[in-house]
Design a protein around this motif. Sequence first.
Motif: not given
Length: 127
Positions: A95-109
């Motif tokens: 999440l600290d990466q400034k060049d990412l626009d979005a994240v896909v969260i597929a971790t345990p609930d």
Amino acid sequence: MAASRITRREFAKAGAAATMAMGVLKPERVLGANERIRLGFLGVANRGGQLLDAFRPHADAEIAALCDVSRSTLDRAQQRVGGKAATFGDFRKLLDQKDLDAVVIATPDHWHALQTIAACNAGKDVY
């Protein structure tokens, strides 16, 4: 003096007409839109792997970062994306990466809410 009343239907029609007149519904005219969205994936095992495969064919999405607590799972996912993505064992580093626009969260609930809040606070869109 009584104000004239407008119905919801009249309001909706007026709003739709104004939107059409301004050309807002033409996505190709959105100013500042990136040509490609840079994605980070949190959790790349079972469901995360399925989502990774679903996003890979889209030319307008670049899988730029992967995160998983299992090194072997992370290595397999890295191979699936051609070794091009940065890898992380701690989602906060991703999440600290400034060049990412979005994240896909597929971790345990039980991680979803915490990671979603952290991603939003980092300025990322979330799927």
